[in-house]
Design an enzyme around this catalytic site. Sequence first.
Site, short mmCIF file in Angstrom:
data_model
loop_
_atom_site.label_atom_id
_atom_site.label_comp_id
_atom_site.label_asym_id
_atom_site.label_seq_id
_atom_site.Cartn_x
_atom_site.Cartn_y
_atom_site.Cartn_z
N ASN A 165 0.80 -1.24 0.00
CA ASN A 165 0.00 0.00 0.00
C ASN A 165 0.83 1.29 0.00
OD1 ASN A 165 0.65 -0.42 2.68
ND2 ASN A 165 -1.34 0.25 3.46
N GLU A 172 3.42 -4.68 12.32
CA GLU A 172 2.56 -3.51 12.07
C GLU A 172 1.38 -4.04 11.26
OE1 GLU A 172 3.03 -0.66 13.29
OE2 GLU A 172 5.16 -0.34 13.57
N CYS A 186 -3.45 1.67 6.63
CA CYS A 186 -3.74 1.04 7.93
C CYS A 186 -4.27 2.08 8.90
CB CYS A 186 -2.49 0.39 8.47
SG CYS A 186 -1.09 1.49 8.56
P1 NAP Z 1 -0.74 -9.17 3.44
O1 NAP Z 1 -1.50 -10.01 2.53
O2 NAP Z 1 -0.54 -9.63 4.84
O3 NAP Z 1 0.67 -8.89 2.74
C1 NAP Z 1 1.71 -8.19 3.38
C2 NAP Z 1 3.01 -8.92 3.13
O4 NAP Z 1 3.00 -10.16 3.83
C3 NAP Z 1 3.25 -9.26 1.66
O5 NAP Z 1 4.62 -9.16 1.39
C4 NAP Z 1 2.79 -10.70 1.57
O6 NAP Z 1 3.37 -11.41 0.50
C5 NAP Z 1 3.25 -11.24 2.90
N1 NAP Z 1 2.52 -12.40 3.38
C6 NAP Z 1 1.24 -12.75 3.14
N2 NAP Z 1 0.93 -13.88 3.80
C7 NAP Z 1 2.04 -14.25 4.49
C8 NAP Z 1 2.35 -15.35 5.33
N3 NAP Z 1 1.46 -16.27 5.64
N4 NAP Z 1 3.61 -15.42 5.86
C9 NAP Z 1 4.52 -14.48 5.57
N5 NAP Z 1 4.29 -13.43 4.75
C10 NAP Z 1 3.07 -13.31 4.21
O7 NAP Z 1 -1.34 -7.73 3.63
P2 NAP Z 1 -2.00 -6.82 2.50
O8 NAP Z 1 -3.38 -7.27 2.30
O9 NAP Z 1 -1.11 -6.73 1.33
O10 NAP Z 1 -1.95 -5.41 3.25
C11 NAP Z 1 -3.03 -4.89 3.88
C12 NAP Z 1 -2.96 -5.03 5.39
O11 NAP Z 1 -1.76 -4.44 5.89
C13 NAP Z 1 -4.08 -4.27 6.05
O12 NAP Z 1 -4.62 -5.02 7.11
C14 NAP Z 1 -3.40 -3.01 6.58
O13 NAP Z 1 -4.07 -2.40 7.61
C15 NAP Z 1 -2.07 -3.56 6.96
N6 NAP Z 1 -1.06 -2.48 7.06
C16 NAP Z 1 -0.59 -2.12 8.27
C17 NAP Z 1 0.32 -1.07 8.40
C18 NAP Z 1 0.86 -0.66 9.74
O14 NAP Z 1 1.83 0.08 9.76
N7 NAP Z 1 0.29 -1.09 10.85
C19 NAP Z 1 0.73 -0.39 7.26
C20 NAP Z 1 0.22 -0.78 6.03
C21 NAP Z 1 -0.68 -1.84 5.94
P3 NAP Z 1 2.54 -11.68 -0.86
O15 NAP Z 1 2.23 -10.37 -1.45
O16 NAP Z 1 3.48 -12.50 -1.66
O17 NAP Z 1 1.30 -12.45 -0.43
#
Ligand code: NAP
Length: 454
Positions: free
Chosen positions: A131, A228, A262
């Site tokens: 994002n 995070e 987020c």
């Molecule tokens: P996501 O699916 O969890 O992906 C984030 C990263 O984690 C990607 O590099 C993804 O790789 C990897 N990943 C996915 N499943 C994994 C697993 N089982 N084990 C290890 N790595 C894994 O998250 P998203 O949907 O892209 O992002 C949205 C979420 O992030 C929202 O909930 C948002 O609120 C949160 N977020 C939080 C913050 C904060 O600072 N707190 C900032 C931004 C976003 P792949 O792409 O290869 O699946």
Amino acid sequence: MAISTINPTTAEKLKVFTPLTSAEIDKKLALAASTFTQYRQTSLSQRSEWLNQAAKILEKNKVEYARIMTTEMGKPIKSAIAEVEKCALVCRYYAEKAAEFLADVPVSTDASQSFVSYDPLGVILAVMPWNFPFWQVFRFAAPALMAGNVGILKHASNVPQSALAIEDILSQAGFPPGAFQTLLIGADRVKEIIEDDRVKAATLTGSEPAGASLASAAGKQIKKTVLELGGSDPFIVLESADLDSAVATAVTARMLNNGQSCIAAKRFILAEAIADEFTEKLITKFQALKVGDPMVEDTDIGPLATSVILTELDQQVQNSLKAGAKVPIGGKPLDRPGNFYPPTILTDIPLDSPTAKEEFFGPVALVFRVKNIDEAIELANDIPFGLGASAWTTNPQERDRLIKDIEAGAVFINGLVKSDPRLPFGGIKRSGYGRELSIQGIHEFVNIKTVWIK
Ligand code: NAP
């Protein structure tokens, strides 16, 4: 998910990348580990010089990098440019402040001399989301590199060109080969990397399941993690608030990054006395937003990053409507190519419906009404997350209660929740643990070493 660039504005697949083989991963980890043994000996002034150089490269090529991000995940070009500028800012911040943050801290004890020193840990794995493809990575890399660690990045599979560009920037800036490497791999390879002895700790920004999966693998190896994760931040408006200012900020707070942040305000908790007026003003402002091609300078809202996100968001809205919610504006995907969803407001959401407690990752505002500050705080906290909160009041007693009683990693009074290199950033509850940015951020991945000399 395949590692590829798919333009969310057109749904066109632009480039596909072959994931690294096991042998290639091994080679990169070996390089990271061997680089660390020398890199940790470099001086802070040398690391600062490289990081300042990275800031210059970012600024010089900001439009080029912004275009990569917009092409890969659809954020409006003007906010993509601002994101690159913010990366330069965080590089300069740590280049300047690291010496102060990492200086030995003398402590008087029974020793002739005792102090706390901060040693680097080694190779740190960063698993990052799409994002904010540049910002999320730089806010990890700048403090980690200044502390003497080396980084390996597993970026989200839909932003591979951003990931490669970041590696290139840090290499061009002068950091030695192996100080920061991008690994083009799927999520299924993360577990074996955190289990590798050469990797000492990990940080993940992303969803709850991804965080839980990484943290449990790291936990088995007794390795430190920072998480995070998601949020459903409240935006509380009480009767005394400056309404026009609150509404104007509410629009930015919800729509930033096409609603995919987020720390976006996701739940608008309004005092009865101002709820109608606030909602009407919000509807008017949402109607005025320009939805369209994110490469066009005056576009406010571009497409969602992937078709999966669009489908999931649509499902959440439909579930809310089935549960009894009303939708005064928006409510279904736009009939055009790409992953476009319009600015949407949901009202009258039953508090016991599952979606009332979910994170909506897109341009959808959930509006709730409360009788008083007690109800506002109770509703704000009645959620598994605890990332940020924005609260609006001009009454000092109310302000102090909101600051004290809201369960979140950050409370912003009469302002937009935002990250700032000078302030720590992170959540509580299911939004994660640990902090990024500021002095707290650089201390996450160091050995806090106690030294005692007789
Ligand atoms: P996501 O699916 O969890 O992906 C984030 C990263 O984690 C990607 O590099 C993804 O790789 C990897 N990943 C996915 N499943 C994994 C697993 N089982 N084990 C290890 N790595 C894994 O998250 P998203 O949907 O892209 O992002 C949205 C979420 O992030 C929202 O909930 C948002 O609120 C949160 N977020 C939080 C913050 C904060 O600072 N707190 C900032 C931004 C976003 P792949 O792409 O290869 O699946």
